[in-house]
Structure formats: C-alpha cells, structure tokens
Design a protein around this motif. Structure first.
Motif, PDB file in Angstrom:
ATOM      1  N   GLN A  12     -39.944  29.189  21.850  1.00 31.32           N
ATOM      2  CA  GLN A  12     -39.456  28.052  22.115  1.00 31.32           C
ATOM      3  C   GLN A  12     -39.431  28.409  24.054  1.00 31.32           C
ATOM      4  N   ARG A  13     -39.831  29.779  23.677  1.00 30.20           N
ATOM      5  CA  ARG A  13     -40.435  29.810  25.689  1.00 30.20           C
ATOM      6  C   ARG A  13     -41.126  29.219  25.872  1.00 30.20           C
ATOM      7  N   ASP A  14     -42.278  29.750  24.735  1.00 29.99           N
ATOM      8  CA  ASP A  14     -43.951  29.229  25.114  1.00 29.99           C
ATOM      9  C   ASP A  14     -43.521  27.866  25.398  1.00 29.99           C
ATOM     10  N   GLY A  29     -48.002  20.587  27.364  1.00 30.37           N
ATOM     11  CA  GLY A  29     -48.190  19.646  28.398  1.00 30.37           C
ATOM     12  C   GLY A  29     -49.749  20.372  28.888  1.00 30.37           C
ATOM     13  N   LYS A  30     -49.765  21.112  29.261  1.00 31.17           N
ATOM     14  CA  LYS A  30     -50.643  22.141  29.173  1.00 31.17           C
ATOM     15  C   LYS A  30     -52.428  21.969  28.574  1.00 31.17           C
ATOM     16  N   THR A  31     -53.229  22.281  29.521  1.00 34.63           N
ATOM     17  CA  THR A  31     -54.781  22.468  28.558  1.00 34.63           C
ATOM     18  C   THR A  31     -55.344  23.913  28.587  1.00 34.63           C
ATOM     19  N   ILE A  32     -55.650  24.176  27.062  1.00 37.67           N
ATOM     20  CA  ILE A  32     -55.918  25.734  26.598  1.00 37.67           C
ATOM     21  C   ILE A  32     -57.006  25.404  26.055  1.00 37.67           C
ATOM     22  N   GLU A  71     -45.621  20.354  21.725  1.00 33.60           N
ATOM     23  CA  GLU A  71     -44.847  20.773  20.409  1.00 33.60           C
ATOM     24  C   GLU A  71     -45.295  21.279  19.638  1.00 33.60           C
ATOM     25  N   SER A  72     -45.316  19.887  19.319  1.00 36.90           N
ATOM     26  CA  SER A  72     -45.820  19.613  17.627  1.00 36.90           C
ATOM     27  C   SER A  72     -47.298  20.661  17.262  1.00 36.90           C
ATOM     28  N   GLY A  73     -47.849  20.666  18.371  1.00 37.21           N
ATOM     29  CA  GLY A  73     -48.976  21.563  17.920  1.00 37.21           C
ATOM     30  C   GLY A  73     -49.299  22.496  17.847  1.00 37.21           C
ATOM     31  N   ILE A  74     -47.792  23.504  18.404  1.00 40.76           N
ATOM     32  CA  ILE A  74     -47.105  24.877  19.035  1.00 40.76           C
ATOM     33  C   ILE A  74     -46.851  25.174  17.409  1.00 40.76           C
TER      34      ILE A  74
END
Length: 220
Positions: free
Chosen positions: A139-141, A147-150, A157-160
């Motif tokens: 949840q913290r991550d 919204g960031k790009t890596i 959230e769904s990607g995580i």
C-alpha cells in the motif's frame, strides 16, 4: 418476371451476434426458398478488418467486453496465466486458472490442491484474497509510485498488483524502490516490467487491503 429484393441492414451486436433490420414489413416475409445461388460461380474475398476493429473493441485483450473493471483485470491476468483454464497445471507445478504455487495457497488457508483444482469458486476466492494481501503489503509503494514512470512504463495500482501476482510482493517492492534496477523474471522470462505494462490502468478499487487475507470457506 423480375423479383424485387427488399433492402435490409446488418447490425453487429456487442456479444458478436448479428441482428437483421429490414426496411419494410414485407421484407421480413421474404420466402428464401425462391432464391438460390445454384449454378453461380461464387468467389468471395473478405478483407481483414482486424486493424480497423481492434482500436474500438480492444480485441487483443483477454476479456474485450469487461473493460477496465476488477472482473476485466482478473480475467486478463487469468488469460495470460493459463488462458482461463481452472484445471491447468504447468510444468513447474503452478495450479489453476491463476497459476498459484502451493506455498502461496497455504498462506491463503488452502491445503488441498485437488479440491482447489476442482473448485472454480475456490480459485476465484483465492485470487481475491491474494490480491487483497498483496495490496496491504504494497500500500505504501502504491501510494508513492502510482503515476510514476519506471523503465519507460507508467506505474499503476493494477500493474503493481499484477506484478505481485507474478513475482510476489517482496520482488515488486525491490523493483519499485530501486527504480527498476532490481528486476525479476519468472521461469518463462516474464518480467515485472512486462506485467506492469500489460495490466496497467485497471480499476482495482474493489480489492480491499487486508493484512492476513485468507479464503473464507464458509462463504463459498
């Protein structure tokens, strides 16, 4: 005597069926036995319309009519994992529609793998419970990186959560907090980045974060 054929239109429906809309009431009463293609040299060529249809209907997705809902999310993950097969067992021993390992199933309170493979309801409950557990751990991550790009991929959230299903929440934490330097790939070469990209942008607000989420057998 010349036969007059009434005009009609063909309308595609979302479910893939065809609806005929005749322009006149009489047209609906046409006796098709009076018309025949016998002795005609028919040579039809149908143009490939995939490129035209795909942008509007997203036919490349596993569940094209489920949109970006939770159901769309889980069915997309399932299609990637097993093509939606509840009884699938891969060469590494991962089980069911969502390809769970035995260790993860034990964390969710599931010890009988035979029962697990025979019960779609149990598998669906396991997917939700695992996603709920992963959401609590991450949840913290999610709050920090959404919204960031890596590595050229927008984090959502769904990607995580999809990546956590693939690699486990610990590996996803390392990936995010190292800004993609500490990567992970499974035995088939599928990476966290791949899942981040493939499953980005779904609405997974339906999943509630729970620390020790387990399957409630009484509700199955």
């Amino acid at each position: 005597m010349r036969k007059k054929i009434a005009k009609f239109s063909i309308l595609p429906l979302a479910a893939g069926s065809i609806f005929f809309s005749f322009s006149t009431k009489d047209a609906a009463k046409i006796n098709l036995e009076n018309y025949s293609t016998a002795n005609l040299d028919l040579d039809y060529t149908v143009e490939d319309l995939k490129a035209e249809i795909e942008p509007d209907f997203h036919i490349s997705h596993a569940a094209p009519f489920l949109g970006k809902s939770y159901v769309g999310f889980k069915e997309a993950v399932a299609f990637k994992e097993s093509q939606g097969n509840y009884k699938n067992i891969n060469e590494y021993g991962y089980l069911g529609k969502y390809q769970f390992g035995k260790g993860t199933l034990k964390l969710l309170g599931i010890y009988d793998t035979v029962e697990f493979l025979e019960s779609p309801a149990l598998q669906e409950a396991a997917f939700y419970a695992n996603a709920s557990r992963n959401k609590w751990i991450l949840q913290r991550d999610i709050k920090r990186f959404d919204g960031k790009t890596i590595n050229g991929v927008k984090v959502t959230e769904s990607g995580i959560l999809a990546a956590a299903h693939l690699a486990g929440p610990g590996s996803v934490k390392k990936y995010l907090r190292s800004w993609g330097a500490q990567a992970f790939s499974d035995a088939f070469g599928t990476s966290i980045r791949n899942y981040m990209k493939r499953f980005q942008g779904y609405d997974v607000s339906y999943i509630k974060a729970e620390k020790n989420a387990r399957v409630d057998f009484d509700r199955l």
